[in-house]
Design a protein around this motif. Structure first.
Motif, short mmCIF file in Angstrom:
data_model
loop_
_atom_site.label_atom_id
_atom_site.label_comp_id
_atom_site.label_asym_id
_atom_site.label_seq_id
_atom_site.Cartn_x
_atom_site.Cartn_y
_atom_site.Cartn_z
N UNK A 196 0.82 -1.21 0.00
CA UNK A 196 0.00 0.00 0.00
C UNK A 196 0.86 1.26 0.00
N UNK A 197 1.89 1.28 0.82
CA UNK A 197 2.73 2.48 0.93
C UNK A 197 3.48 2.73 -0.37
N UNK A 198 4.10 1.70 -0.93
CA UNK A 198 4.87 1.91 -2.15
C UNK A 198 3.97 2.21 -3.34
N UNK A 199 2.77 1.63 -3.37
CA UNK A 199 1.84 1.94 -4.45
C UNK A 199 1.37 3.38 -4.37
N UNK A 248 5.99 21.31 -0.92
CA UNK A 248 5.60 20.98 0.44
C UNK A 248 4.15 20.52 0.52
N UNK A 249 3.28 21.16 -0.27
CA UNK A 249 1.88 20.73 -0.32
C UNK A 249 1.79 19.30 -0.85
N UNK A 250 2.62 18.97 -1.83
CA UNK A 250 2.61 17.62 -2.41
C UNK A 250 3.13 16.57 -1.43
N UNK A 251 3.99 16.96 -0.50
CA UNK A 251 4.58 15.99 0.44
C UNK A 251 3.70 15.70 1.64
N UNK A 252 2.74 16.55 1.91
CA UNK A 252 1.93 16.39 3.12
C UNK A 252 1.20 15.04 3.14
N UNK A 253 0.47 14.62 2.08
CA UNK A 253 -0.21 13.32 2.15
C UNK A 253 0.72 12.14 2.35
N UNK A 254 1.91 12.19 1.73
CA UNK A 254 2.85 11.07 1.89
C UNK A 254 3.35 10.99 3.33
N UNK A 255 3.63 12.14 3.92
CA UNK A 255 4.09 12.15 5.32
C UNK A 255 3.00 11.63 6.24
N UNK A 256 1.75 12.04 6.01
CA UNK A 256 0.64 11.57 6.84
C UNK A 256 0.43 10.07 6.68
N UNK A 301 2.63 7.74 5.79
CA UNK A 301 3.70 6.98 6.43
C UNK A 301 3.61 7.06 7.94
N UNK A 302 3.16 8.20 8.47
CA UNK A 302 3.02 8.32 9.92
C UNK A 302 1.97 7.35 10.45
N UNK A 303 0.91 7.15 9.68
CA UNK A 303 -0.16 6.26 10.12
C UNK A 303 0.24 4.79 9.93
N UNK A 341 4.29 -1.06 8.77
CA UNK A 341 5.40 -1.16 7.81
C UNK A 341 6.60 -1.84 8.45
N UNK A 342 6.92 -1.50 9.69
CA UNK A 342 8.12 -2.03 10.34
C UNK A 342 7.86 -3.32 11.11
N UNK A 343 6.66 -3.50 11.62
CA UNK A 343 6.40 -4.64 12.48
C UNK A 343 5.50 -5.69 11.84
#
Length: 309
Positions: free
Chosen positions: A232-235, A281-289, A291-293, A298-300
């Motif tokens: 999901x993240x990479x897609x 920066x506007x384009x990066x906001x959804x990606x940051x959100x 990955x934060x969720x 992703x790691x576990x």
């Protein structure tokens, strides 16, 4: 007459400390605990981490600082000034006046979200079929999937464009979404995760009368959802950052995605680095959100090995 057998005398029990500790004769001189690095090794690790941090985080920090710089700030000083002397948010206001940046971001969000849903669902079904089911032509299907990964995406752009045009989906978000609805790599990743499920568990569920949907829902999905989060993240990132395909499909500026809209901003107006940085920066906001969720999964989630029913 009694026969006396010669038996080796029982050796005295060794102390617990000697049984647990390895023989020190086989230790190298000066060897110690590898989890405790030396001072030089510790300095080298932090130096390497600092270098990686500068290379990967530096451009992002520079773009963030540029987006808040006013006309009085010099953008090309060296070393770069990361703290604006004339801070302002006018750049974010101006970029929305020049192009409908939030509309373009909404278009990108629709395409990326749709691709995430279809890739996760179809990859789980396809991965389960390849890893857990037996059918004729299984290895042929696997070979076709692998062969599609040997060619770069630019090779199939013309064929995809002709297909989209023949379906009447040119200059629409459906035309942007359809070629990325499923990826061969995602199917293979889920199939690898499905192979970690014990076959006896699936056979037992079949004997108990579980249908294919019930096996996928109660056995397969709890064990592959970690890998599904990676898919999901990479897609999402791939579809959000895609530029070439939306540029070829979309001709109406009202239907642009965010990446094409940012190129439109840079090409049709005076290229102000402050405005471009604000749009970035506007384009990066959804990606940051996102990955934060999803970082916990992703790691576990990939390491989940227990079969949950």
């Amino acid at each position: 007459m009694s026969v006396i057998e010669d038996r080796p005398a029982a050796s005295a029990p060794q102390p617990a400390e000697q049984r647990i500790r390895p023989d020190r004769r086989f230790r190298r001189k000066g060897s110690g605990d590898f989890t405790k690095p030396t001072v030089g090794g510790l300095i080298g690790r932090y130096a390497l981490l600092t270098l990686v941090l500068i290379l990967f985080i530096g451009p992002f920090v520079w773009q963030l600082a540029t987006s808040f710089k006013g006309p009085a700030d010099d953008l090309y000083t060296f070393p770069p000034n990361l703290i604006p002397t004339d801070p302002t948010i006018e750049n974010y206001i101006k970029v929305t006046d020049l192009i409908p940046v939030y509309t373009y971001a909404w278009h990108s969000l629709l395409v990326a979200t749709g691709a995430v849903v279809t890739n996760v669902v179809l990859s789980v079904f396809g991965g389960y079929a390849l890893a857990c089911m037996k059918f004729r032509g299984k290895f042929i299907a696997l070979g076709i999937l692998v062969s599609t990964m040997l060619l770069p995406g630019e090779v199939t752009v013309t064929a995809n464009l002709l297909t989209i045009n023949s379906l009447g989906l040119a200059n629409s978000l459906w035309g942007v979404f359809l070629p990325g609805a499923i990826g061969a790599m995602n199917v293979l990743l889920i199939a690898t995760a499905c192979r970690m499920i014990p076959q006896d568990v699936l056979d037992a569920a079949t004997v108990d009368g579980a249908t294919t949907w019930q096996r996928i829902r109660h056995i397969v999905w709890p064990n592959v959802r970690g890998m599904a989060s990676v898919v999901a993240i990479f897609t999402f990132i791939g579809q959000w950052d895609d530029y070439l395909w939306p540029l070829m499909v979309l001709t109406d500026p009202n239907n642009y995605t965010l990446t094409v809209g940012m190129a439109y901003l840079n090409g049709n107006f005076s290229p102000d680095p402050r405005l471009i940085a604000a749009g970035t920066m506007v384009a990066l906001i959804p990606i940051i959100l996102l990955f934060s969720v999803m970082q916990r999964f992703f790691f576990q989630g990939v390491q989940e090995g227990a079969v949950k029913g």
